[in-house]
Design an enzyme around this catalytic site. Sequence first.
Site, PDB file in Angstrom:
ATOM      1  N   ASP A   1      39.126  46.414  45.315  1.00  0.00           N
ATOM      2  CA  ASP A   1      39.938  47.534  44.845  1.00  0.00           C
ATOM      3  C   ASP A   1      40.685  48.241  45.978  1.00  0.00           C
ATOM      4  O   ASP A   1      41.421  49.195  45.739  1.00  0.00           O
ATOM      5  CB  ASP A   1      39.067  48.541  44.065  1.00  0.00           C
ATOM      6  CG  ASP A   1      38.675  47.995  42.696  1.00  0.00           C
ATOM      7  OD1 ASP A   1      39.158  46.910  42.330  1.00  0.00           O
ATOM      8  OD2 ASP A   1      37.885  48.649  42.000  1.00  0.00           O
TER       9      ASP A   1
ATOM     10  N   ARG B   1      45.021  56.929  35.752  1.00  0.00           N
ATOM     11  CA  ARG B   1      43.736  56.483  35.209  1.00  0.00           C
ATOM     12  C   ARG B   1      42.619  56.682  36.224  1.00  0.00           C
ATOM     13  O   ARG B   1      41.458  56.801  35.846  1.00  0.00           O
ATOM     14  CB  ARG B   1      43.801  54.979  34.868  1.00  0.00           C
ATOM     15  CG  ARG B   1      44.513  54.660  33.567  1.00  0.00           C
ATOM     16  CD  ARG B   1      44.309  53.199  33.220  1.00  0.00           C
ATOM     17  NE  ARG B   1      42.946  52.823  33.559  1.00  0.00           N
ATOM     18  CZ  ARG B   1      42.579  51.668  34.107  1.00  0.00           C
ATOM     19  NH1 ARG B   1      43.465  50.748  34.351  1.00  0.00           N
ATOM     20  NH2 ARG B   1      41.323  51.421  34.383  1.00  0.00           N
TER      21      ARG B   1
HETATM   22  C1  UD1 Z   1      34.652  46.305  38.301  1.00  0.00           C
HETATM   23  C2  UD1 Z   1      35.629  47.424  38.601  1.00  0.00           C
HETATM   24  C3  UD1 Z   1      36.917  46.839  39.189  1.00  0.00           C
HETATM   25  C4  UD1 Z   1      36.598  45.980  40.406  1.00  0.00           C
HETATM   26  C5  UD1 Z   1      35.518  44.954  40.095  1.00  0.00           C
HETATM   27  C6  UD1 Z   1      35.036  44.204  41.326  1.00  0.00           C
HETATM   28  C7  UD1 Z   1      35.015  49.036  36.902  1.00  0.00           C
HETATM   29  C8  UD1 Z   1      35.406  49.759  35.666  1.00  0.00           C
HETATM   30  N1  UD1 Z   1      35.896  48.119  37.365  1.00  0.00           N
HETATM   31  O1  UD1 Z   1      35.288  45.459  37.338  1.00  0.00           O
HETATM   32  O2  UD1 Z   1      37.751  47.920  39.541  1.00  0.00           O
HETATM   33  O3  UD1 Z   1      37.751  45.304  40.825  1.00  0.00           O
HETATM   34  O4  UD1 Z   1      34.373  45.597  39.507  1.00  0.00           O
HETATM   35  O5  UD1 Z   1      34.549  45.078  42.284  1.00  0.00           O
HETATM   36  O6  UD1 Z   1      33.980  49.289  37.486  1.00  0.00           O
HETATM   37  N2  UD1 Z   1      33.031  37.699  35.933  1.00  0.00           N
HETATM   38  C9  UD1 Z   1      32.643  36.596  35.204  1.00  0.00           C
HETATM   39  N3  UD1 Z   1      31.923  36.803  34.059  1.00  0.00           N
HETATM   40  C10 UD1 Z   1      31.565  38.054  33.638  1.00  0.00           C
HETATM   41  C11 UD1 Z   1      31.969  39.170  34.402  1.00  0.00           C
HETATM   42  C12 UD1 Z   1      32.707  38.957  35.544  1.00  0.00           C
HETATM   43  O7  UD1 Z   1      32.941  35.453  35.567  1.00  0.00           O
HETATM   44  O8  UD1 Z   1      30.905  38.168  32.595  1.00  0.00           O
HETATM   45  C13 UD1 Z   1      33.825  37.498  37.184  1.00  0.00           C
HETATM   46  C14 UD1 Z   1      35.205  38.143  37.135  1.00  0.00           C
HETATM   47  O9  UD1 Z   1      36.169  37.292  36.556  1.00  0.00           O
HETATM   48  C15 UD1 Z   1      35.478  38.405  38.597  1.00  0.00           C
HETATM   49  C16 UD1 Z   1      34.083  38.696  39.177  1.00  0.00           C
HETATM   50  O10 UD1 Z   1      33.152  38.180  38.241  1.00  0.00           O
HETATM   51  O11 UD1 Z   1      35.969  37.241  39.221  1.00  0.00           O
HETATM   52  C17 UD1 Z   1      33.788  40.149  39.383  1.00  0.00           C
HETATM   53  O12 UD1 Z   1      33.979  40.851  38.173  1.00  0.00           O
HETATM   54  P1  UD1 Z   1      33.170  42.194  37.839  1.00  0.00           P
HETATM   55  O13 UD1 Z   1      32.382  42.586  39.041  1.00  0.00           O
HETATM   56  O14 UD1 Z   1      32.452  42.003  36.555  1.00  0.00           O
HETATM   57  O15 UD1 Z   1      34.344  43.235  37.614  1.00  0.00           O
HETATM   58  P2  UD1 Z   1      34.427  44.389  36.546  1.00  0.00           P
HETATM   59  O16 UD1 Z   1      33.070  44.948  36.306  1.00  0.00           O
HETATM   60  O17 UD1 Z   1      35.243  43.946  35.387  1.00  0.00           O
END
Ligand code: UD1
Length: 436
Positions: free
Chosen positions: A310, A403
């Site tokens: 981020d 936001r």
């Molecule tokens: C949160 C943050 C976002 C930040 C991200 C990584 C919030 C609201 N948003 O997003 O600003 O960029 O953490 O620090 O807190 N993934 C999967 N399967 C899943 C979930 C995730 O493959 O079920 C992958 C995603 O595609 C990505 C990676 O894991 O490549 C990290 O995603 P994740 O840590 O889950 O991000 P968010 O929680 O959506």
Amino acid sequence: MEKYVIQGGRPLHGEVEISGAKNAAVAIIPAALMVHGTCRLENLPEISDTDTLLHILTYLGARVNMINRTTVEIDCTHVQMDILPERMWALTRKIRASYYLIGAMLGRFGRARTTMPGGCNFGVRPIDQHIKGLTALGADMDVSGGFITAGCPAGRLRGTTIYLDKVSVGATINIMIAAATAEGRTVIENVAREPHIVDLANFLNSMGADVRGAGTDTIKIRGVKQLHGGSYALIPDQIEAGTYMAAVAAAGGAVRVSNVIPKHLECISSKLREMAVEVEEGDDYVLVRRDGPLHRANLKTMPYPGFPTDMQPQMAAVLCCAPGNSTVTEGVWAGGRFKYVGELKKMGAQIEVEDQSAFIQGVDKLTGSVVKACDLRAGAAVVIAGLAAEGVTEVEDIIYIERGYQDLVGKFRALGADIRCVQVPEHSRSANWNAG
Ligand code: UD1
């Protein structure tokens, strides 16, 4: 509709106070749904994402009482709804964190239904790890037609061991919330370690949960019957702090960034030092100073304690002003989250993107242009570029920036920046936006 107008080229001086952490707030507000009694949250950021979530809780039947701009009391004792009615769908589709309502409703009612979440578009954002974790806790999960539906045939979730195949902030949070009131013990392995994960665990514990290990790669939760009311102050926002630090690096000047936890900023501080920016740490502040030329640097984003994804767009904006060649590699999001590159190029930046990397050749000066905020952090990047640029930059689509940044214009103006928020009549939007 509004836009920012920035007259660039002014160094920043003074002090900026950092607000509460957005990504902690958007997890803790849904988690408040689990609490029987009044839960008081302090240091809540005043941003549209938290407003949206507070609205959703109100619609669900919670009593939400704003004590002052950053303190709220939430009482969800009488909430009975486990299905979000249609009038809330537009809200839940607006933000990413609405999917935490699934974990919270499942934990509280054993049933849940909401829309698929919205949020910044970094390309594909799968939720398979959320589904895997909640299923392992005994929920039947269905994702179809744009909705997530969950039901627990046993009535109450049951603790188990879950190994996340991918380190995911969202999945870690959703499973933690749901498991707080599951029967027995839940162990979640290969979890995210971000500061807001620890903040959520501290919040849950102060409401009577038993969550241990947050901040390491294994979290252990002993389920309790129900959470009780209490008071909790959120941590400061790591990314907001990093954004102001990056702005000083780009525009020059000397700023005290206060109300921070310097440990959370270490990776950002050390990268800025590599770029010839002075960063001095105090107990709850960092002093950031840059008066000479920037040095080039490479960076790669990683889950915490690695360099935060981020902060990737903001640091790329700074590196555009550093003589020499720099490489920024995205290690968290497939697809690179490089949508801001086209906007920075309009300002004279020299950047080429290939796969997961942006190759930046520093330029003497960026020049003001009409640009848009493609998403929250991409928006912060063009603001930073605008502050450093020669001439006037107009930033459109600032709704994304609002936001996640509390009073961005007021805070930069207090540092001496020439930035204003102005109304834009609908018909006068730039052709560039209409084409996008
Ligand atoms: C949160 C943050 C976002 C930040 C991200 C990584 C919030 C609201 N948003 O997003 O600003 O960029 O953490 O620090 O807190 N993934 C999967 N399967 C899943 C979930 C995730 O493959 O079920 C992958 C995603 O595609 C990505 C990676 O894991 O490549 C990290 O995603 P994740 O840590 O889950 O991000 P968010 O929680 O959506």
